[in-house]
Design an enzyme around this catalytic site. Structure first.
Site: not given
Length: 217
Positions: A137, A156-158, A196
């Site tokens: 990450w 894997a980024d929330i 995002w």
């Protein structure tokens, strides 16, 4: 400072729109978008290491305290900062050891930051991940926000996961990142930035889905 600027008529954005109708609708709602690329590579990596596993607010507070201790943020100046002062700023013992390892590798030439822009994505990740505490990450964030690489998908980024779940109405366990990668390539970074931004604008909390957002923006 270099910027990555995105507009609806950008050729890269047009490719995404041709491949993904839902993403295209989101892009038109968000409109023009840009990020500043962080050109101080050492400082950027330190900031990403500090922010690991922390909320945005907590990470920002610790970064500010560390910067107060070391205003110029260079390997030489940070190496002179005492561990006790870094702990008082909010850094854990493990993060301090990771930062020390990073500084050592930069100072002894095992990691040449100036060489990174000339390497492939895979080579950059291998170089960075030799440092203790730098995983996939953190390396991907560097590729996006410092080098401006265009085809990075930080699975894997929330925040990315939240955006995908809302836009495509999927459960977390059902996200097929291999399919997403193929759908968004060669501009996964650009699509990720829009994911995002939808989270930053709280669309996922204010609207049930994309249709409601388009109907009641």
């Amino acid at each position: 400072m270099r910027k990555l600027r995105l507009t609806a008529d950008d050729d890269r954005v047009q490719v995404l729109c041709q491949n993904d109708e839902k993403l295209c609708s989101l892009i038109h709602v968000i409109g023009d978008y840009s990020i500043e690329l962080q050109e101080n590579y050492f400082e950027t990596i330190i900031e990403k290491m500090i922010g690991q596993l922390l909320s945005v607010q907590a990470a920002d507070a610790i970064r500010k305290r560390v910067r107060d201790l070391c205003p110029d943020m260079t390997p030489a100046s940070l190496s002179l900062t005492q561990d006790r002062d870094l702990r008082a700023a909010g850094l854990s013992t493990s993060k301090i050891s990771y930062i020390r390892d990073f500084i050592d590798k930069v100072n002894n030439g095992n990691l040449c930051l100036e060489r990174l822009p000339h390497q492939s994505d895979e080579e950059v990740m291998r170089e960075l991940m030799q440092v203790k505490g730098i995983g996939v990450w953190t390396a991907q964030m560097f590729l996006i926000f410092s080098l401006g690489r265009l085809n990075i998908l930080p699975a894997a980024d929330i925040g990315l996961q939240r955006g995908i779940r809302w836009l495509y109405q999927q459960k977390a366990e059902n996200i097929d990142f291999e399919f997403i990668y193929k759908k968004w390539s060669p501009y996964c970074t650009i699509a990720t930035l829009y994911m995002w931004e939808l989270v930053n604008r709280k669309y996922e909390k204010q609207y049930s889905d994309m249709e409601e957002l388009v109907k009641f923006p």
